[in-house]
Design an enzyme around this catalytic site. Structure first.
Site, PDB file in Angstrom:
ATOM      1  N   ARG A  32       0.655  -0.995  -0.521  1.00 22.56           N
ATOM      2  CA  ARG A  32       0.102   0.095  -0.413  1.00 22.56           C
ATOM      3  C   ARG A  32       0.823   1.221  -0.367  1.00 22.56           C
ATOM      4  NH1 ARG A  32      -4.075   2.702   4.582  1.00 22.56           N
ATOM      5  NH2 ARG A  32      -5.213   3.853   2.768  1.00 22.56           N
ATOM      6  N   HIS A  33       0.570   2.433  -0.943  1.00 20.59           N
ATOM      7  CA  HIS A  33       1.168   3.419  -0.304  1.00 20.59           C
ATOM      8  C   HIS A  33       1.013   4.234   0.687  1.00 20.59           C
ATOM      9  CE1 HIS A  33      -2.693   5.072   0.606  1.00 20.59           C
ATOM     10  NE2 HIS A  33      -3.194   4.877  -0.543  1.00 20.59           N
ATOM     11  N   ARG A  36      -0.812   9.589   3.854  1.00 23.15           N
ATOM     12  CA  ARG A  36      -1.048  10.469   2.915  1.00 23.15           C
ATOM     13  C   ARG A  36      -2.286  11.508   3.269  1.00 23.15           C
ATOM     14  NH1 ARG A  36      -6.357   8.965   3.260  1.00 23.15           N
ATOM     15  NH2 ARG A  36      -7.020   6.677   2.279  1.00 23.15           N
ATOM     16  N   ARG A 102       0.352   9.128  -5.094  1.00 22.77           N
ATOM     17  CA  ARG A 102       0.626   8.805  -4.246  1.00 22.77           C
ATOM     18  C   ARG A 102       1.089   7.273  -4.671  1.00 22.77           C
ATOM     19  NH1 ARG A 102      -4.968   9.098  -4.082  1.00 22.77           N
ATOM     20  NH2 ARG A 102      -6.327   7.168  -3.340  1.00 22.77           N
ATOM     21  N   ASP A 283      -5.043  -0.038  -0.268  1.00 22.06           N
ATOM     22  CA  ASP A 283      -5.116  -0.403   0.875  1.00 22.06           C
ATOM     23  C   ASP A 283      -6.262  -1.784   0.387  1.00 22.06           C
ATOM     24  OD1 ASP A 283      -7.062   0.572   0.220  1.00 22.06           O
ATOM     25  OD2 ASP A 283      -7.635   1.554   2.966  1.00 22.06           O
TER      26      ASP A 283
END
Ligand SMILES: *[C@@H]1O[C@H](CO)[C@@H](O)[C@H](O)[C@H]1NC(C)=O
Ligand SMILES: *[C@@H]1O[C@H](CO)[C@@H](O)[C@H](O)[C@H]1NC(C)=O
Ligand SMILES: *[C@@H]1O[C@H](CO)[C@@H](O)[C@H](O)[C@H]1NC(C)=O
Ligand SMILES: *[C@@H]1O[C@H](CO)[C@@H](O)[C@H](O)[C@H]1NC(C)=O
Length: 425
Positions: A32-33, A36, A102, A283
């Site tokens: 996942r990034h 943010r 992102r 996610d």
């Protein structure tokens, strides 16, 4: 590189050093990034958009640091152990990202941590960074990472889930809470499917020490704060997204299928140079894959949460698969997970058998798209035409078989150390 001969020696030595020592053959991973800014801001939020210099849904500096750290962790695990080379080699790693800023930025930050350039690789000696390509495709045609490609059957299943008795009971039970949220947020019609938008925004604000919306920290029914209750409902909502094997297959199956394809390629052509397939997603991407594997723990994946599927080969030449999940809860340790019905060292064939129902065979059809035109239905050809087409087909088959035999014979003697990858270009 200055010297081709030198390059050859380096390749030869490291190639062989890696091949004999380790059982590891291939790494597939998705993360996942990082941290943010919020995706949306509710009308009555005390922190409006000016608080977020780059606007909404953007990777923050904290997020960049998190992914840089994950890149360093991957370096420790896969480069410092000799599995992959210290200098970035373009044919060793393949990176694909969801087409969101992102996610792309997370991948770039990650690779900066994984591949600090040596002096020879720097294009400017003041910049300890080298560009590494990250591939992407538009969200609307991405069913694997962004999952923005429409899937009518999935939408139908989600709608059905929302209509179930359990959800209706949930709505009844929390009616006052939703009404309250509507009042304090300025958004009407709050319910289980959309309150994540408030929960997530509050979470982002807390992570960045912004002014607190006082109601968020107040107690609800004396048991927990509004924020805590929101987070619980958010997790619950998350589990509804992959409620049952068909929903998991439609959303998590494409990536699982890709992992399996990558591993099959590696097993068939052991000289394929790719050692790591890295995927950058959300996610939802991580949770969908875990659900398809039957391993989702019903907690929405944190920033940089990573699912790793490793292919190993033991000395007796059989292949097996290891799964790991890394999140912040366990201090960035790669926690081993066991596929239901298998051992931790899961034989590859058994891995494929056990996950068969979780991988789409024809995603578009299974999503409910009609057969493409021309594939079905009668074409009105006369028998004469059909016979001559049949005969032509037969001729083509004979030719292809002949040519294949000749090519195979030649390939036996060809030297292709890096498979389909061209090292010299
Ligand atoms: C929400 O606001 C309306 C109108 O002001 C009020 O009647 C209602 O009691 C409020 N609901 C909750 C749960 O706070
Ligand atoms: C939740 O609210 C949205 C509108 O905000 C609505 O479209 C949806 O049907 C609602 N879902 C449920 C389960 O009531
Ligand atoms: C928020 O505050 C905590 C505690 O003072 C601190 O550790 C953290 O670094 C702060 N975070 C940011 C983004 O400023
Ligand atoms: C982190 O991973 C561990 C191991 O799989 C799991 O038990 C835990 O619930 C996860 N935490 C979160 C927040 O997902």
């Amino acid at each position: 590189m200055k010297n081709k001969w030198c390059l050859f020696v380096v390749f030869y030595v490291s190639f062989h050093a890696c091949l004999c020592a380790e059982t590891l053959r291939l790494v597939n991973l998705v993360y996942r990034h990082g941290d943010r800014s919020p995706i949306e801001i509710f009308p009555k939020d005390v922190n409006q958009i000016e608080k977020w210099p780059q606007g909404l849904g953007w990777l923050s500096k904290i997020g960049m640091k998190q992914h840089y750290a994950l890149g360093q962790l991957l370096k420790t695990r896969y480069i410092d152990t000799g599995f992959m080379k210290e200098e970035y080699r373009r044919y060793e790693i393949s990176i694909e990202s969801s087409d969101e800023d992102r996610c792309l930025m997370s991948a770039y930050s990650n690779l900066a941590g994984m591949y600090p350039p040596d002096d020879d690789q720097k294009f400017n000696h003041d910049i300890p960074w080298q560009p590494i390509p990250v591939h992407t495709r538009p969200a609307y045609e991405d069913n694997m990472l962004n999952m923005g490609e429409a899937c009518p059957r999935y939408d139908e299943l989600l709608e059905k889930t929302m209509e179930t008795f359990a959800i209706q009971e949930e709505e009844k039970r929390n009616k006052m809470f939703y009404q309250y949220l509507g009042n304090v947020s300025g958004w009407d019609h709050e319910n289980i499917s959309n309150i994540w938008r408030i929960a997530d925004t509050l979470y982002c604000e807390k992570s960045h020490n912004l002014t607190v919306n006082t109601w968020a920290d107040q107690k609800w029914n004396n048991t927990q704060t509004v924020f805590e209750k929101l987070r619980k409902l958010e997790n619950f909502q998350f589990t509804l997204l992959y409620n049952g094997s068909e929903m998991s297959m439609l959303k998590g199956g494409p990536l699982l299928g890709r992992y399996i394809e990558n591993m099959k390629n590696k097993m068939q052509f052991l000289n394929v140079a790719t050692r790591m397939y890295m995927y950058s997603g959300h996610d939802t991407t991580v949770a969908a894959l875990l659900s398809a594997l039957g391993l989702f723990n019903d907690v929405s994946p944190q920033y940089t949460a990573t699912v790793v599927v490793e292919l190993h080969e033991d000395p007796s030449k059989s292949f097996y698969v290891n799964i790991f999940y890394k999140n912040q809860t366990y201090n960035d340790k790669f926690v081993p997970l066991t596929l239901p019905g298998c051992a931790f060292d899961c034989p590859f064939d058994q891995f494929v058998k056990l996950t068969k129902g979780a991988v789409p065979t024809d995603w578009k059809r299974q999503c409910g798209y009609p057969e493409p035109k021309g594939k079905s239905g009668s074409s009105g050809l006369s028998t004469g035409w059909i016979v001559s087409i049949g005969l032509t087909g037969l001729l083509v088959v004979v030719l292809v078989v002949g040519i294949t035999c000749v090519v195979k014979e030649q390939r036996k003697h060809a030297n292709m150390p890096y498979g389909r990858f061209d090292v010299s270009s």
